[in-house]
Design a protein around this motif. Structure first.
Motif, PDB file in Angstrom:
ATOM      1  N   ASN A 243       0.749  -1.733  -0.058  1.00 39.46           N
ATOM      2  CA  ASN A 243      -0.092   0.433  -0.007  1.00 39.46           C
ATOM      3  C   ASN A 243       0.719   1.341   0.151  1.00 39.46           C
ATOM      4  O   ASN A 243       1.579   1.447   1.134  1.00 39.46           O
ATOM      5  N   PHE A 244       0.828   1.976  -1.221  1.00 38.63           N
ATOM      6  CA  PHE A 244       1.573   3.308  -1.518  1.00 38.63           C
ATOM      7  C   PHE A 244       1.286   4.340   0.540  1.00 38.63           C
ATOM      8  O   PHE A 244       3.045   5.439   0.306  1.00 38.63           O
ATOM      9  N   ARG A 245       0.223   3.930   0.786  1.00 35.98           N
ATOM     10  CA  ARG A 245       0.210   4.976   2.258  1.00 35.98           C
ATOM     11  C   ARG A 245       1.189   4.107   2.930  1.00 35.98           C
ATOM     12  O   ARG A 245       1.357   5.114   3.571  1.00 35.98           O
ATOM     13  N   ALA A 246       1.013   3.375   3.021  1.00 36.31           N
ATOM     14  CA  ALA A 246       1.906   2.017   3.696  1.00 36.31           C
ATOM     15  C   ALA A 246       2.538   2.446   3.877  1.00 36.31           C
ATOM     16  O   ALA A 246       3.702   2.823   5.260  1.00 36.31           O
ATOM     17  N   TRP A 247       3.871   2.586   2.521  1.00 32.78           N
ATOM     18  CA  TRP A 247       5.169   3.196   2.174  1.00 32.78           C
ATOM     19  C   TRP A 247       5.297   4.314   2.424  1.00 32.78           C
ATOM     20  O   TRP A 247       6.449   4.881   3.206  1.00 32.78           O
ATOM     21  N   MET A 248       4.346   5.248   3.070  1.00 30.37           N
ATOM     22  CA  MET A 248       4.408   7.310   2.996  1.00 30.37           C
ATOM     23  C   MET A 248       5.446   6.878   4.952  1.00 30.37           C
ATOM     24  O   MET A 248       5.363   7.882   5.533  1.00 30.37           O
ATOM     25  N   LEU A 249       4.453   5.808   5.912  1.00 32.48           N
ATOM     26  CA  LEU A 249       4.398   6.183   6.872  1.00 32.48           C
ATOM     27  C   LEU A 249       6.469   4.892   6.892  1.00 32.48           C
ATOM     28  O   LEU A 249       6.774   6.042   7.999  1.00 32.48           O
ATOM     29  N   PHE A 250       6.256   3.983   6.439  1.00 31.70           N
ATOM     30  CA  PHE A 250       7.746   2.899   6.720  1.00 31.70           C
ATOM     31  C   PHE A 250       8.940   3.986   6.518  1.00 31.70           C
ATOM     32  O   PHE A 250       8.902   4.092   7.405  1.00 31.70           O
ATOM     33  N   VAL A 251       8.653   4.678   5.171  1.00 27.72           N
ATOM     34  CA  VAL A 251      10.224   5.115   5.356  1.00 27.72           C
ATOM     35  C   VAL A 251      10.730   6.333   5.918  1.00 27.72           C
ATOM     36  O   VAL A 251      12.119   6.065   6.562  1.00 27.72           O
ATOM     37  N   PRO A 252       9.938   7.219   6.806  1.00 21.44           N
ATOM     38  CA  PRO A 252      10.407   8.154   7.724  1.00 21.44           C
ATOM     39  C   PRO A 252      10.533   7.450   9.096  1.00 21.44           C
ATOM     40  O   PRO A 252      11.863   7.740  10.145  1.00 21.44           O
ATOM     41  N   LEU A 253      10.021   6.562   9.345  1.00 18.93           N
ATOM     42  CA  LEU A 253      10.211   5.287  10.466  1.00 18.93           C
ATOM     43  C   LEU A 253      11.086   4.448  10.295  1.00 18.93           C
ATOM     44  O   LEU A 253      12.067   4.234  11.628  1.00 18.93           O
ATOM     45  N   TRP A 254      11.774   3.916   9.815  1.00 12.89           N
ATOM     46  CA  TRP A 254      13.017   2.779   9.215  1.00 12.89           C
ATOM     47  C   TRP A 254      13.925   4.297   9.198  1.00 12.89           C
ATOM     48  O   TRP A 254      14.978   3.374  10.645  1.00 12.89           O
ATOM     49  N   LEU A 255      14.069   4.948   8.511  1.00 17.20           N
ATOM     50  CA  LEU A 255      14.806   5.328   8.351  1.00 17.20           C
ATOM     51  C   LEU A 255      15.541   6.406   9.718  1.00 17.20           C
ATOM     52  O   LEU A 255      16.315   6.063  10.523  1.00 17.20           O
ATOM     53  N   THR A 256      14.933   6.384  11.069  1.00 19.67           N
ATOM     54  CA  THR A 256      14.457   7.082  12.165  1.00 19.67           C
ATOM     55  C   THR A 256      15.365   5.623  13.092  1.00 19.67           C
ATOM     56  O   THR A 256      16.310   5.659  14.017  1.00 19.67           O
ATOM     57  N   PHE A 257      15.085   4.279  13.031  1.00 17.90           N
ATOM     58  CA  PHE A 257      14.393   3.806  14.484  1.00 17.90           C
ATOM     59  C   PHE A 257      15.823   2.800  13.414  1.00 17.90           C
ATOM     60  O   PHE A 257      15.655   1.609  14.447  1.00 17.90           O
ATOM     61  N   SER A 258      16.057   2.528  12.813  1.00 19.37           N
ATOM     62  CA  SER A 258      16.824   1.299  11.990  1.00 19.37           C
ATOM     63  C   SER A 258      17.949   1.774  11.065  1.00 19.37           C
ATOM     64  O   SER A 258      19.307   1.952  11.836  1.00 19.37           O
TER      65      SER A 258
END
Length: 465
Positions: free
Chosen positions: A132-147
């Motif tokens: 889901n593109f909206r899920a990808w929109m949320l995934f990017v900043p979260l994964w960048l920040t915490f991984s």
């Protein structure tokens, strides 16, 4: 003479090279991977796949400037992450000398950003065709920040615990490639597979454009590994030569295996072999001799081929997880191989050029030759420990991020969207094939065709014709 715009500490040659190297790496993503992703998938997923890469590039830059750069390379908060702050928004910070090299912090911010961005785009390669593109929109900043920030700080920051332990990762074999391979595979597990039809048949919509994207990726690696020494020095030159030596060898080995086993050369296979060579040499590019780079190319062209073509098809678990572009093999496996081989083949003098005069940095081969077996074995052990940390970090954080995002929006597209692809998600098609600049007369959702141009001059010209 020193001026306000060119202080005494600024080396204009190094600064120019670092900015050029950063631009080359940026071009690997935009347009490199945008083109590659948009062409290597089925036509109905071309727009979505390319757009996922473009979005990740833009979103990463904003987050990088706001907090992620300082978390990756700033003041120590914990042994594995820096303290987030807004320093990168002010000219006082950006115009002062950076943490490495003879140039301003602004240069380092941009250089390190393009590495962070391509990591997220590589993760996307595992999820094409159903996320889901909206899920990808949320995934990017979260994964960048915490991984990503944790991996970068731990391995690349002088305050990181793995850097202090002596892990050798010249240009991102661990921070970028192993991380993206593991994170992509983990995210693919949580998102779920493509449709059965797409898993059975997923032909590229334009192999020539795939080659164009792959070419940008290959040539861009000149900046990827050549910029790692933070200076236009002899180590940068060596890293560039070793990068292309390993890559060319890897491509040829993969090509020969395809010919021997399947009876014909594969263009997509050659691209895969190219990528595994680029990935494998990354942690070692400026640390090994030419013969070692060629040896690494032989390994990177054969072992990932075996894990992808043989092991993957025999493993029930690997077949269950739908890793669209096999990022686990091309980046996870190849990155791990590169890290281990760095611990075996790193030449002491070349290691001094990059790490300074520290006797810890020696490959096992040279340690045995010099009667320092314990030091060589220690280095291999440290490299393995780095792999274990990156794998554990990305499995845990990526799973957590997917679970959190899944609570907010569906991770996977609906069955109707999966059947339609780009038209359902974006209302756009990759190619106008049914008319003069128009899409389908009737889409699967009952929408009428939309003109591909709103230029009144173009419309007037049509009327005149």
């Amino acid at each position: 003479m020193a001026t306000e715009a060119a202080p005494e500490w600024l080396d204009k040659g190094d600064n120019a090279w670092q900015l050029a190297a950063a631009t080359l790496v940026g071009l690997q993503s935009v347009p490199g991977l945008v083109i590659l992703y948009g062409s290597i998938v089925k036509k109905k997923w071309a727009v979505n796949s390319a757009f996922m890469a473009l979005y990740a590039f833009a979103a990463t830059f904003v987050c990088w400037c706001l907090w992620a750069f300082r978390m990756s390379f700033g003041d120590r908060l914990l042994p594995f992450v820096g303290r987030p702050d807004l320093a990168a928004l002010g000219q006082d910070f950006l115009t002062q000398q950076g943490f490495a090299g003879a140039y301003p912090a602004a240069t380092l911010l941009f250089f390190q950003f393009v590495f962070a961005a391509i990591t997220l785009i590589l993760v996307a390669g595992s999820l094409l065709g159903r996320v889901n593109f909206r899920a990808w929109m949320l995934f990017v900043p979260l994964w960048l920040t915490f991984s990503y920030t944790i991996g970068a700080f731990s391995l690349w920051s002088s305050n990181g615990f793995l850097f202090k332990a002596g892990v050798m990762d010249f240009a991102g074999g661990y921070v970028i490639h192993l991380s993206s391979g593991i994170a992509g595979f983990t995210a693919a597990y949580w998102v779920g597979p493509r449709t059965a039809k797409d898993r059975e048949s997923f032909p590229p919509n334009n192999i020539l454009l795939t080659l164009a994207g792959a070419g940008l990726l290959w040539m861009g690696w000149t900046g990827f590994n050549g910029g790692a020494p933070y200076a236009a020095n002899i180590d940068a030159s060596l890293a560039v030569v070793n990068t292309h030596f390993c890559t060319a060898t890897s491509l040829l080995v993969w090509l020969c295996l395809d010919c021997f086993v399947f009876g014909r050369p594969s263009v997509i296979g050659a691209v895969q072999g190219m990528i595994t060579g680029l990935v494998c040499i990354t942690p070692a590019a400026g640390l090994v001799q030419g013969w070692a780079a060629m040896l690494m190319g032989v390994v990177s062209g054969s072992v990932p081929w075996c894990t992808m073509m043989v092991l993957h098809k025999r493993s029930r678990f690997l077949k269950r997880v739908d890793d669209t572009l096999a990022v686990l093999h091309t980046h996870g496996v190849a990155g791990s191989l590169g890290g281990i081989l760095t611990g075996v083949l790193a030449e002491p003098r070349l290691s001094r050029l990059f790490f300074g005069d520290d006797p810890r940095y020696v490959g096992l081969v040279y340690a045995l030759k010099d009667g320092r077996a314990a030091a060589g074995l220690r280095q291999v052990g440290v490299q393995l420990a780095g792999i274990a940390f990156v794998v554990a970090l990305n499995v845990a954080v990526t799973s957590a991020v997917c679970l959190v995002v899944g609570l907010l929006v569906p991770l996977r597209l609906s069955e109707e969207q999966l059947a339609a692809g780009d038209d359902a998600i974006h209302g756009e098609d990759a190619y106008a094939v049914w008319g003069d600049g128009e899409t389908y007369e009737q889409s699967v959702h009952g929408n009428h065709s939309y003109p591909m141009t709103s230029n009144p001059m173009a419309s007037k010209a049509d009327e005149m014709i």
